[in-house]
Design an enzyme around this catalytic site. Sequence first.
Site, mmCIF file in Angstrom:
data_model
loop_
_atom_site.group_PDB
_atom_site.id
_atom_site.type_symbol
_atom_site.label_atom_id
_atom_site.label_comp_id
_atom_site.label_asym_id
_atom_site.label_seq_id
_atom_site.Cartn_x
_atom_site.Cartn_y
_atom_site.Cartn_z
ATOM 1 N N LYS A 1 -19.217 -12.738 16.059
ATOM 2 C CA LYS A 1 -18.946 -11.331 15.760
ATOM 3 C C LYS A 1 -20.294 -10.712 15.432
ATOM 4 O O LYS A 1 -21.217 -11.407 15.016
ATOM 5 C CB LYS A 1 -18.026 -11.217 14.547
ATOM 6 C CG LYS A 1 -16.575 -11.441 14.877
ATOM 7 C CD LYS A 1 -15.706 -10.898 13.773
ATOM 8 C CE LYS A 1 -14.329 -11.549 13.844
ATOM 9 N NZ LYS A 1 -13.621 -11.483 12.587
ATOM 10 N N HIS B 1 -23.183 -7.111 11.354
ATOM 11 C CA HIS B 1 -23.252 -5.667 11.119
ATOM 12 C C HIS B 1 -23.638 -5.364 9.678
ATOM 13 O O HIS B 1 -23.768 -6.284 8.863
ATOM 14 C CB HIS B 1 -21.928 -5.005 11.494
ATOM 15 C CG HIS B 1 -20.759 -5.530 10.725
ATOM 16 N ND1 HIS B 1 -20.468 -5.124 9.452
ATOM 17 C CD2 HIS B 1 -19.820 -6.441 11.069
ATOM 18 C CE1 HIS B 1 -19.388 -5.767 9.040
ATOM 19 N NE2 HIS B 1 -18.981 -6.569 9.992
ATOM 20 N N HIS C 1 -22.554 -6.976 6.324
ATOM 21 C CA HIS C 1 -23.071 -8.229 5.771
ATOM 22 C C HIS C 1 -24.444 -8.072 5.125
ATOM 23 O O HIS C 1 -25.048 -9.053 4.700
ATOM 24 C CB HIS C 1 -23.126 -9.309 6.853
ATOM 25 C CG HIS C 1 -21.822 -10.021 7.005
ATOM 26 N ND1 HIS C 1 -20.929 -9.721 8.002
ATOM 27 C CD2 HIS C 1 -21.240 -10.997 6.265
ATOM 28 C CE1 HIS C 1 -19.859 -10.489 7.870
ATOM 29 N NE2 HIS C 1 -20.018 -11.261 6.825
HETATM 30 N N1 ARG Z 1 -17.299 -15.258 6.430
HETATM 31 C C1 ARG Z 1 -16.658 -14.582 5.346
HETATM 32 C C2 ARG Z 1 -16.583 -13.080 5.647
HETATM 33 O O1 ARG Z 1 -17.400 -12.573 6.361
HETATM 34 C C3 ARG Z 1 -17.373 -14.751 4.043
HETATM 35 C C4 ARG Z 1 -17.424 -16.161 3.538
HETATM 36 C C5 ARG Z 1 -17.785 -16.218 2.101
HETATM 37 N N2 ARG Z 1 -17.883 -17.528 1.574
HETATM 38 C C6 ARG Z 1 -16.838 -18.317 1.300
HETATM 39 N N3 ARG Z 1 -17.080 -19.503 0.840
HETATM 40 N N4 ARG Z 1 -15.590 -17.923 1.474
HETATM 41 O O2 ARG Z 1 -15.703 -12.409 5.145
#
Ligand code: ARG
Length: 562
Positions: free
Chosen positions: A126, A129, A132
């Site tokens: 993805k 953007h 993040h």
């Molecule tokens: N990839 C997830 C998102 O973009 C965030 C992950 C955060 N870390 C975790 N251990 N859940 O929403």
Amino acid sequence: MDRNEQIAALIDIEGVTKEEIVALLTTPKDLAFADVALPCFRFAKALRKSPVDIAKELADKISADLPPYLLSCTALNGYLNFKFSRSNMAEETLLRVLDEKESYGKSDIGAGKTICIDFSSVNIAKPFHIGHLSSTVIGGALSRIFKTLGYNVVRINHLGDWGTQFGKMIVAYKKWGEGADIEKGGVKALHQLYVRFHQEAEKDESLNDLGRHWFKLIEDGNEEALALFTQFKAVSLAEAKRVYDRLGIEFDSYAGESFYNDKMQPVLDLLEEKGLLVESDGAKVVEVGEGMPPCLLVRSDGATLYATRDLAAAFYRKKTYDFDKCLYVVAYQQNLHFKQVFKVLELLGEPWAKDLEHVNFGMVSLADGTMSSRQGKVVYLEDALNSAVEKARSIIEEKNPSLENKDVIAEQVGVGAVVFGALVNNRIKDITFSYDKMLNFDGETCPYVQYTHARCASLIEKAGGFDVKKADFSCLENAHEIVSAIAAYGDMIRAAADKREPSVITRHVIDLAELFNKYYIDNRILNAEDGVKNARLALTFAVKQVIANSLALLGISVPDKM
Ligand code: ARG
């Protein structure tokens, strides 16, 4: 002994240790009253005296034999107020910065402690953007802040690299993308395929089944499926790393969701064993109570979830790193998710469940409202950085056309503005992303602070350096607020760490820059007489150093000219 320990050594109160006194010492907002104060209310009961009397008696005793570094020790409304000798404090503080330079602010209070920081954690395939941005820069800043305090920091990118979307990607790729140059088109090409999949799936339901089928093949280790999955992941990661390089971000681990594929079953077994896993409509959940919905861990079709992988990840991290704290730098939209996951671990009786902490933050949106992924109009972080750099470049072109290395400096200013803009307020506040605001050279911005740094550098260069041995520090009495801000830098780093709040550093460095710029208007530096000139240049140097150190903590570079 640092200054507060020296002060504590002067204060004798029956039954109270020096450490307790150090912990009680506070720095008042208004330096007109005191540089450091001890509130005496706490001792009233044990001493059977009023705080006013306690403060008064201590003040009389200490004033009778005042050490040279103190200007005064007085009592006011139950507070014992200390003022430092202005020139003495200036001398001590500036010599220390001159001596320690890049290391000024470092400490070892975290020695022997390990802290895991889960941040950025982008979703593979993805677009990276601006949603993040915050996690990336807050996590980056916190890791540097904790490192500076001597902690062993483990920086973890918990990649979002698992889920049916990868099955869908494979279907889309095989149908419409094969031969298309994914390596060249990068994540944008992948994302387009993904968007197309959803458009086509609206007309043809069976595509979704096909997607699930291919995801199952990835899970089962099918060769073709795994090869494609690995390729998508490599393309996305290469792109993310380009952004990380520009932001000065590094990780110690990229163990993402897929890494936990084979590590969830033992956790589920443990939950089962303890009778915590219950059936609900064919799914498996843990009742977490406290008004929260149950935590869903296995869907009725047997698929595991985001939370299941986070549970496995927590166990893995504890076992692998034996952390004292594990921070998750993730948007507040996931408040419930983390509360549930932490609660499940608590119910399991894991004593370290209390060491997990969700460091949440607000949303980022664009000033013109374009941050709507619904319309597919996401803003890529890389594009945002490019725009900021381009704008920085045109401002520099206008302000200082003869500047050398404009490209390098535009990169430092543009990227710095974006990073600083994301760190300037309390992290929980939502951010409206505006290039004009971030790049305003007169605002509470990165360019303003960087410009102050360049001004300091140019003053020192114009003077041809300085000799601190010739400095007459008594002329710095009117620079007491600046000196105090420089002296407080170490406390700021500790406060930023304690609150998990990089904005403590951004606010402090803005204040320091403002104080110096005011001072610079009212006090001649270069044309002053020798003793004064050398003292003011030493001050200038210390300001420059603290700005550089502060911005380094945030991951921002500082130009000497701009
Ligand atoms: N990839 C997830 C998102 O973009 C965030 C992950 C955060 N870390 C975790 N251990 N859940 O929403």
